[in-house]
Design a protein around this motif. Structure first.
Motif, PDB file in Angstrom:
ATOM      1  N   VAL A  19      50.712  -8.679 176.120  1.00  0.00           N
ATOM      2  CA  VAL A  19      51.261  -7.644 175.231  1.00  0.00           C
ATOM      3  C   VAL A  19      50.188  -6.616 174.888  1.00  0.00           C
ATOM      4  O   VAL A  19      50.448  -5.403 174.852  1.00  0.00           O
ATOM      5  CB  VAL A  19      51.842  -8.290 173.958  1.00  0.00           C
ATOM      6  N   SER A  46      64.593  -2.450 173.722  1.00  0.00           N
ATOM      7  CA  SER A  46      63.974  -3.495 174.537  1.00  0.00           C
ATOM      8  C   SER A  46      62.464  -3.325 174.554  1.00  0.00           C
ATOM      9  O   SER A  46      61.710  -4.296 174.399  1.00  0.00           O
ATOM     10  CB  SER A  46      64.528  -3.449 175.961  1.00  0.00           C
ATOM     11  N   TRP A  47      61.982  -2.091 174.746  1.00  0.00           N
ATOM     12  CA  TRP A  47      60.534  -1.863 174.740  1.00  0.00           C
ATOM     13  C   TRP A  47      59.930  -2.197 173.375  1.00  0.00           C
ATOM     14  O   TRP A  47      58.799  -2.698 173.300  1.00  0.00           O
ATOM     15  CB  TRP A  47      60.237  -0.408 175.104  1.00  0.00           C
ATOM     16  N   TYR A  50      59.530  -5.936 173.433  1.00  0.00           N
ATOM     17  CA  TYR A  50      58.475  -6.352 174.358  1.00  0.00           C
ATOM     18  C   TYR A  50      57.087  -6.106 173.773  1.00  0.00           C
ATOM     19  O   TYR A  50      56.207  -6.974 173.839  1.00  0.00           O
ATOM     20  CB  TYR A  50      58.581  -5.585 175.688  1.00  0.00           C
ATOM     21  N   LYS A  55      59.912 -10.633 172.289  1.00  0.00           N
ATOM     22  CA  LYS A  55      60.567 -11.115 173.495  1.00  0.00           C
ATOM     23  C   LYS A  55      59.630 -10.898 174.669  1.00  0.00           C
ATOM     24  O   LYS A  55      58.926  -9.885 174.729  1.00  0.00           O
ATOM     25  CB  LYS A  55      61.892 -10.367 173.726  1.00  0.00           C
ATOM     26  N   PRO A  57      58.526  -9.630 178.046  1.00  0.00           N
ATOM     27  CA  PRO A  57      59.059  -8.610 178.950  1.00  0.00           C
ATOM     28  C   PRO A  57      59.281  -9.185 180.338  1.00  0.00           C
ATOM     29  O   PRO A  57      58.484 -10.001 180.808  1.00  0.00           O
ATOM     30  CB  PRO A  57      57.956  -7.543 178.957  1.00  0.00           C
ATOM     31  N   HIS A  80      51.434 -11.542 183.748  1.00  0.00           N
ATOM     32  CA  HIS A  80      52.804 -11.846 183.343  1.00  0.00           C
ATOM     33  C   HIS A  80      53.209 -13.243 183.798  1.00  0.00           C
ATOM     34  O   HIS A  80      53.891 -13.976 183.064  1.00  0.00           O
ATOM     35  CB  HIS A  80      53.762 -10.815 183.935  1.00  0.00           C
TER      36      HIS A  80
END
Length: 288
Positions: A19, A46-47, A50, A55, A57, A80
């Motif tokens: 993050v 959503s961004w 993230y 949450k 991504p 990731h």
């Protein structure tokens, strides 16, 4: 520069590292959340989730942001992958909903025919004549009555025999932090919980296995370690840095300023990006 909210304290350090990297890319690009939503397949909300650790991504969002900002896509996808494993491991497993089960019906024993006293039947009993009966447990499937006394005594006997055997092992594990016994336990997958104590340091016992260098604290090659990370993986990295001639300071299992500078010097000498983050490529250089 955006004023980011503080990430949740419960967030795993591997997820936190991903993050932080995404936040840096967004800040350097100068794009707002609305601009990101306009240039990627992901919405503004959503961004927001993230980039605030609410949450994880998806890989597609990480790749889209990396390409939009001209960053190293392969490296971010490696971060990731590690973060996704940590995110999955940290989520609680839902409990199975108990299902109502019907106990098997046990045919009742046929009642004995009543026999009048004095015609072959047992003599009548009074309250004063009844002898005390031992506690019994009824086993419905077999229809037998098993005394509880021998079972309880048997369980106590097993505990008495097992406690002297288990106690030395527990004491050895508790006292084995940083010793050969504890490091052998970590190699077998029985690592004690890492709890840093003020002034505590750890030994480095280096050896090669299958051409790779190990210090006896961790066998990882994928853990991502950034500033503030702590644990046995950090102890391993600090030992290997010292072996390669890059002084990380005290081997205490916490990534501080000296450890970050030592990682950057190793990365510069190995032709890697000098960001001070121990990633899979940096582990390969450490294990040589």
């Amino acid at each position: 520069m955006s004023r980011w909210s503080v990430l949740p304290a419960s967030l795993d350090h591997r997820v936190r590292q991903l993050v932080v990297q995404l936040r840096r890319l967004k800040d350097h690009s100068g794009l707002s959340l609305a601009a990101l939503a306009a240039r990627t397949p992901y919405s503004k909300s959503s961004w927001e989730r993230y980039l605030n650790g609410k949450k994880l991504p998806p890989a597609g969002a990480v790749e889209a942001l990396a390409r939009l900002c001209g960053a190293d896509v392969t490296r971010l996808l490696a971060l990731h992958e590690v973060a996704a494993q940590a995110w999955s491991a940290g989520r609680p497993v839902p409990e199975a909903r108990p299902q109502a089960s019907r106990a098997p019906s046990v045919p009742s024993a046929p009642s004995a025919p009543s026999v009048p006293p004095g015609r072959g039947g047992p003599p009548p009993q009074t309250v004063g004549d009844e002898a005390p009966h031992p506690a019994v447990a009824t086993v419905p499937a077999a229809g037998r009555q098993v005394p509880l006394g021998p079972l309880v005594l048997g369980a106590l006997a097993v505990l008495v025999v097992a406690l002297p055997v288990l106690r030395p092992w527990q004491d050895q594990l508790a006292a084995g932090r940083g010793t050969g016994a504890a490091m052998a336990g970590r190699d077998l997958g029985a690592a004690p919980e890492f709890t840093p104590r003020p002034g505590e340091t750890f030994d480095c016992r280096l050896q090669r296995r299958d051409g790779a260098l190990y210090a006896g604290h961790s066998r990882t090659g994928t853990a991502v370690l950034g500033s503030g990370a702590e644990g046995w993986d950090v102890v391993e990295a600090q030992c290997l840095l010292r072996r390669h001639g890059y002084d990380p300071g005290v081997v205490d299992g916490v990534v501080g300023g000296r450890t970050l500078r030592a990682v950057k010097r190793l990365q510069a000498g190995s032709g890697l990006p000098t960001d001070g983050i121990v990633d899979p490529a940096t582990w390969k250089a450490l294990r040589r």
